[in-house]
Design a protein around this motif. Structure first.
Motif, PDB file in Angstrom:
ATOM      1  N   GLN A 171      -7.269   1.362  13.716  1.00 11.84           N
ATOM      2  CA  GLN A 171      -7.749   1.238  12.337  1.00 11.84           C
ATOM      3  C   GLN A 171      -7.096   0.002  11.714  1.00 11.84           C
ATOM      4  O   GLN A 171      -5.882  -0.154  11.734  1.00 11.84           O
ATOM      5  CB  GLN A 171      -7.365   2.498  11.559  1.00 11.84           C
ATOM      6  CG  GLN A 171      -7.989   2.538  10.183  1.00 11.84           C
ATOM      7  CD  GLN A 171      -7.577   3.799   9.431  1.00 11.84           C
ATOM      8  OE1 GLN A 171      -7.334   4.827  10.038  1.00 11.84           O
ATOM      9  NE2 GLN A 171      -7.482   3.711   8.115  1.00 11.84           N
TER      10      GLN A 171
ATOM     11  N   PHE B  51      -8.997   3.664   4.235  1.00 11.13           N
ATOM     12  CA  PHE B  51     -10.285   4.275   3.899  1.00 11.13           C
ATOM     13  C   PHE B  51     -10.722   3.926   2.468  1.00 11.13           C
ATOM     14  O   PHE B  51     -11.889   3.972   2.141  1.00 11.13           O
ATOM     15  CB  PHE B  51     -10.211   5.802   4.048  1.00 11.13           C
ATOM     16  CG  PHE B  51     -10.062   6.238   5.473  1.00 11.13           C
ATOM     17  CD1 PHE B  51     -11.048   5.928   6.412  1.00 11.13           C
ATOM     18  CD2 PHE B  51      -8.941   6.944   5.901  1.00 11.13           C
ATOM     19  CE1 PHE B  51     -10.923   6.324   7.729  1.00 11.13           C
ATOM     20  CE2 PHE B  51      -8.808   7.344   7.213  1.00 11.13           C
ATOM     21  CZ  PHE B  51      -9.796   7.034   8.132  1.00 11.13           C
TER      22      PHE B  51
ATOM     23  N   TYR C   1     -14.133  -1.456   5.201  1.00  9.97           N
ATOM     24  CA  TYR C   1     -13.397  -0.699   6.217  1.00  9.97           C
ATOM     25  C   TYR C   1     -13.597  -1.403   7.567  1.00  9.97           C
ATOM     26  O   TYR C   1     -14.712  -1.815   7.904  1.00  9.97           O
ATOM     27  CB  TYR C   1     -13.896   0.739   6.312  1.00  9.97           C
ATOM     28  CG  TYR C   1     -13.260   1.518   7.439  1.00  9.97           C
ATOM     29  CD1 TYR C   1     -11.935   1.955   7.341  1.00  9.97           C
ATOM     30  CD2 TYR C   1     -13.958   1.771   8.616  1.00  9.97           C
ATOM     31  CE1 TYR C   1     -11.345   2.641   8.384  1.00  9.97           C
ATOM     32  CE2 TYR C   1     -13.369   2.461   9.664  1.00  9.97           C
ATOM     33  CZ  TYR C   1     -12.051   2.899   9.542  1.00  9.97           C
ATOM     34  OH  TYR C   1     -11.445   3.560  10.573  1.00  9.97           O
TER      35      TYR C   1
ATOM     36  N   GLU D 192     -12.356  -1.364  11.882  1.00  7.79           N
ATOM     37  CA  GLU D 192     -11.595  -0.817  13.005  1.00  7.79           C
ATOM     38  C   GLU D 192     -11.940  -1.629  14.255  1.00  7.79           C
ATOM     39  O   GLU D 192     -13.038  -2.206  14.347  1.00  7.79           O
ATOM     40  CB  GLU D 192     -11.889   0.670  13.210  1.00  7.79           C
ATOM     41  CG  GLU D 192     -13.324   1.003  13.520  1.00  7.79           C
ATOM     42  CD  GLU D 192     -13.571   2.512  13.607  1.00  7.79           C
ATOM     43  OE1 GLU D 192     -12.790   3.284  13.045  1.00  7.79           O
ATOM     44  OE2 GLU D 192     -14.581   2.893  14.250  1.00  7.79           O
TER      45      GLU D 192
END
Length: 924
Positions: free
Chosen positions: A695, A699, A704, A706
């Motif tokens: 990650q 959040f 976001y 990853e």
């Protein structure tokens, strides 16, 4: 979508050129400036830049240029620009180019015509090519061969296009006519290649029609013929016989490239002994006739492959392969010996050993700097021959014993280890080896060789004359007692008072050596190399090698001398009937031991005797003063029994390794067939993938991200998923990455536009150049419609694990110790663990750092509260990682000790240390 690329050029991204500067240079009249500007434009296009405004400038100012370099660069530019729109239709401006290409194909200059024809080979757009076809066909009959050969290639590439057979319906006919009349070897080769690629039947017919003249054809054409034969025989195995005759005929070609290809083709098409022998003979010829070392190494690789699949044929050619030893290159010599050692049979062993002996003798006289290393390789080869075929040992052992005093310590150690093994496995040679060893002992100049030779003398001198001779030889090599005079000690004491720093400097040169069982012994730096006589040596140098080494402060050797003399005196008691002689020898030995202890505790030497050696010498003195039967048995029998056990274990290990290599997994007739592509592997792959997802943002961040990290040797691929969590469109979103350590970003970041709540997959490639824990860090930058400034989201760091680059490996004890002495980077980690069992802790460390334990399992057996082991691994970059684990069980049951890591580079030592510190706790 990724597009095919026909051109690759290295590009330094340091200072990218600006489009306006390129445009100005192209509009000017300076030809050299135009050339530079074109080169910069091509570089930028190859690295993902789009320069749409440049096309019209080039059409206006570069197209009319008469300069050949500019014209060549113009064709490279046209090769890499986009010629179609999003729907695949040709751009209208390409019509401008078409006329220019037609003019070039009719240009009076041959170079311009030739490079334009070559450019057409890389063009895929039929709309551009179609109007040019008549001009291309005219060039097939041009008087100049350069143009004809490029015209043939252009015809071939046009014919291979999706609608090529409609554009050039009768191309194979035309090319066949050209082939029958063409005289230029290069154009002839291209014509045959065209038929081979586009009309294979015509090519085979032409070949079989002119089969008698194949050996007269040029080298280039013969190479294509061999390629055709390979292809035809793979699809139609029944016709192999008639083609093999052509290959055999080509084996007499004057071209070495053709001969090499012939041999490879023979091996791939036939497994008949005659064909394999012809191929192997050809390789052996090339091995001797070629002076280029790279060629020799490639040919040796081919011979090695033949050895694996056709050993019986290769056995007959062993002496031809051995002739490659005449090359001065160590890699070639090593490869040759590796191949030969696996081809030895009782029938050829004597010939091979005789040649190896001659090579060993040559290394004495030669002036080459690598002679020592080559001699060491030869000694190891002879050693393995003598173990496989003990009957040859008698012919080589005495020759090799001349090298016990070799200045190359490594080869001298190999010789003494060989002698130690042979004297045990060949009892008939014992007397002659001992006699020769005692005669040449004074020549030995290295401490480690002396130690091993003394052990042999102590164990294998059995008769009265041998024991007395051995004691006399050792006494002679130690010289007159005492080892120093009182006046020297007084001078040394005064000197140490005046310069107290001197001793500390010398002590720093002592370093711990790893013994065979993994434990440490203190060893002075001087004892590692062949000694140079120190200033305080008394007596003649020729008879005082032990004395000289002792006076450098090597008391480990002193302890070995003490043990050897003790064994000899104990054996003398058994074989000498006269008690007076035994007592005399005992007192002389005690005097020597006492003198060594005095030397160790005096101020003559810069550092005193170490505790281990002191205790050993004192033990020998006690033993000589008071001998019991049980102790006598331990000293005179147990050592030999341990050595025999070690040899049998080594042999067992080697036979097991050979069995494991020989085991080929044969499939059974009723085994299930797994179709990889039909198997359901989704669950396993997904689970594995989830473990490696990192990650990068939180959040609650507006974006976001990853990453899925794939490490493949020299490359790291980051597959980054970016999700827009907002209700706005994010513009110019860019993933900016930076690296720390030996990692390098391959491509420049691109800008993306991300719709509300949509996601994007971004790939980033990173090159790795050495084994160390690297860090990738960066941020995501974007703009929104209502905010003028750019927003930055900082990403979590990605740590690249060293374990992805390290794999367990095997090396010999000697190689491990040599590397341990040479490598300058050491990292020492104190043991801190909840595990209470030594072996369990060792296994935990091996599993955690992905290494191989070199210490034999038998050496780790039993319970004694101590454990010492050596671990070894190799990185994908060929770097070595050495680990020594020394642990002790405390009274409270906890483990204490140290784990030492050594490597040539700092990165491995530090990264492995961090990994061990992180993982060693255990118990979770």
């Amino acid at each position: 979508m990724e597009k095919s690329c026909t051109l690759l050029i290295h590009f330094d991204k340091g200072t990218p050129a600006i489009a306006n500067e390129i445009k100005e240079a192209l509009e000017g009249n300076d030809v050299s400036a135009k050339v530079d500007a074109m080169k910069k434009a091509i570089m930028l296009l190859l690295n993902g830049e789009t320069l749409p405004q440049l096309f019209i400038t080039i059409v206006r100012y570069v197209l009319p240029s008469e300069d050949h370099t500019v014209q060549k660069l113009l064709l490279l530019y046209l090769e890499i620009i986009e010629k179609t729109d999003a729907k695949g239709r040709v751009l209208p401006e390409m019509i401008l180019i078409c006329q220019n290409l037609r003019n070039n194909l009719q240009h009076p200059n041959e170079y311009i015509r030739g490079v334009t024809l070559r450019f057409l080979c890389r063009l895929n757009e039929t709309e551009i090519i179609e109007p040019l076809i008549p001009s291309v066909l005219q060039n097939l009959e041009h008087r100049h061969p350069f143009i004809r050969r490029n015209a043939i290639l252009a015809v071939m590439s046009i014919y291979k296009l999706p609608q090529g057979d409609q554009l050039l319906v009768d191309a194979p006919d035309m090319i066949e006519k050209v082939l029958s009349t063409e005289q230029d070897p290069s154009a002839k080769r291209n014509a045959f290649l065209m038929l081979f690629t586009c009309a294979q039947e015509r090519a085979t017919n032409y070949l079989l029609t002119h089969v008698d003249r194949v050996s007269e054809w040029g080298e280039l054409l013969q190479m294509v013929v061999l390629e055709l034969i390979r292809k035809v025989c793979r699809t139609n195995r029944g016709e192999k016989a008639k083609y093999i005759k052509i290959i055999i005929a080509l084996l007499n070609s004057p071209s070495t490239a053709v001969i090499y290809e012939c041999a490879g083709t023979l091996v791939s098409l036939s497994s008949a002994p005659s064909a394999i022998k012809a191929a192997a003979n050809t390789y052996c010829q090339l091995l001797l006739s070629q002076s280029d070392n790279n060629v020799k190494l490639i040919v040796l690789d081919r011979l090695n492959e033949l050895k694996s699949s056709h050993r019986d044929v290769m056995v007959d050619l062993i002496m031809d392969v051995l002739r490659a030893l005449s090359s001065p290159n160590l890699d070639i010599q090593r490869k040759t010996l590796d191949i030969v050692l696996e081809l030895i049979t009782p029938r050829n062993i004597n010939e091979v050993v005789l040649l190896l002996k001659k090579e060993v003798v040559k290394t004495q006289t030669g002036e080459l700097e690598k002679n020592g290393e080559y001699r060491q390789m030869l000694i190891q080869a002879i050693h393995s021959c003598a173990i496989k075929f003990p009957e040859v040992a008698s012919t080589v052992v005495h020759l090799l014993m001349d090298f016990l005093g070799d200045s190359n310590v490594a080869s001298a150690i190999d010789v003494v280890v060989f002698v130690r093994e042979i004297i045990e496995t060949n009892p008939k040679l014992r007397v002659s080896i001992i006699t020769r060893l005692l005669d040449t002992f004074y020549q030995i100049r290295a401490a480690r060789v002396c130690s091993c030779a003394l052990w042999i003398i102590g164990e294998y001198c059995l008769s009265l004359s041998e024991v007395e001779s051995a004691i006399a030889t050792i006494k002679q090599c130690l010289g007159d007692l005492p080892f120093y005079s009182a006046s020297e000690e007084g001078e040394a004491t005064d000197a140490s008072k005046k310069t107290p720093q001197a001793s500390s400097i010398t002590i720093s040169s002592r370093r711990p050596a790893v013994l065979a069982d993994g434990t440490y012994a203190t060893q002075s730096a001087a004892s590692e190399t062949a000694f140079s006589p120190p200033t305080i040596v008394q007596g003649s140098l020729a008879s005082g090698n032990l004395r000289s080494l002792l006076l450098t402060g090597d008391f480990f050797l002193g302890a070995v001398v003490a043990c050897t003399l003790t064994k000899l005196v104990l054996r003398l008691e058994e074989v000498q009937p006269s008690k007076v002689e035994v007592n005399k020898a005992t007192t002389q030995t005690l005097l020597i031991l006492v003198s060594m202890l005095q030397l160790g505790q005096s101020h003559v030497l810069p550092h005193p005797i170490d505790n281990d050696s002191y205790d050993r010498i004192v033990l020998c003195m006690r033993l000589l003063c008071n001998t019991g039967d049980e102790i006598r048995k331990i000293w005179l029998q147990s050592c030999r029994q341990s050595f025999v056990k070690m040899l049998s274990e080594k042999q067992l290990r080697e036979t097991e390794e050979l069995k494991a290599k020989a085991q080929v997994s044969h499939a059974q007739p009723d085994d299930l067939i797994d179709f990889y592509h039909l198997k359901s592997r989704k669950d396993a792959d997904d689970a594995n993938k989830l473990n490696r997802i990192l990650q990068l943002t939180g959040f609650s961040d507006p974006v976001y991200a990853e990453a899925y990290v794939t490490v493949h040797h020299y490359d790291i691929v980051l597959d980054v998923t970016v999700i827009n969590r907002t209700k706005e469109t994010l513009q110019n979103l860019c993933l900016e990455l930076a690296t720390m350590g030996d990692l390098k970003l391959v491509e420049r970041p691109q800008n993306y536009t991300l719709a509300p709540e949509s996601s994007k997959q971004i790939k980033a490639n990173i090159k790795v150049s050495s084994t160390e824990t690297g860090v990738i860090f960066g941020n995501i930058v974007y703009e929104t419609s209502n905010v003028l400034e750019r927003t930055v989201v900082v990403l979590n760091d990605i740590h690249i694990d060293i374990m992805d680059y390290i794999s367990p490996a095997v090396c010999s004890d000697t190689a491990f110790r040599t590397m341990w002495a040479e490598f300058e980077w050491e990292n020492k980690v104190a043991v801190n663990t909840v595990i209470q069992d030594e072996k369990e802790f060792l296994n935990h460390i091996i599993k955690s750092i992905n290494m191989k334990c070199l210490t034999a399992p038998s050496a780790l057996d039993g319970e004694c509260g101590f454990l010492a082991a050596n671990l070894y691994a190799k990185s994908v970059f060929g770097e070595d990682a050495l680990v020594n684990l020394s642990i002790e069980k405390q009274a409270d049951g906890k483990l204490s000790g140290y784990i030492r890591i050594r490597s040539k580079t700092q990165g491995i030592a530090l990264s492995l240390g961090d990994k061990i510190t992180l993982k060693q706790k255990g118990g979770s």
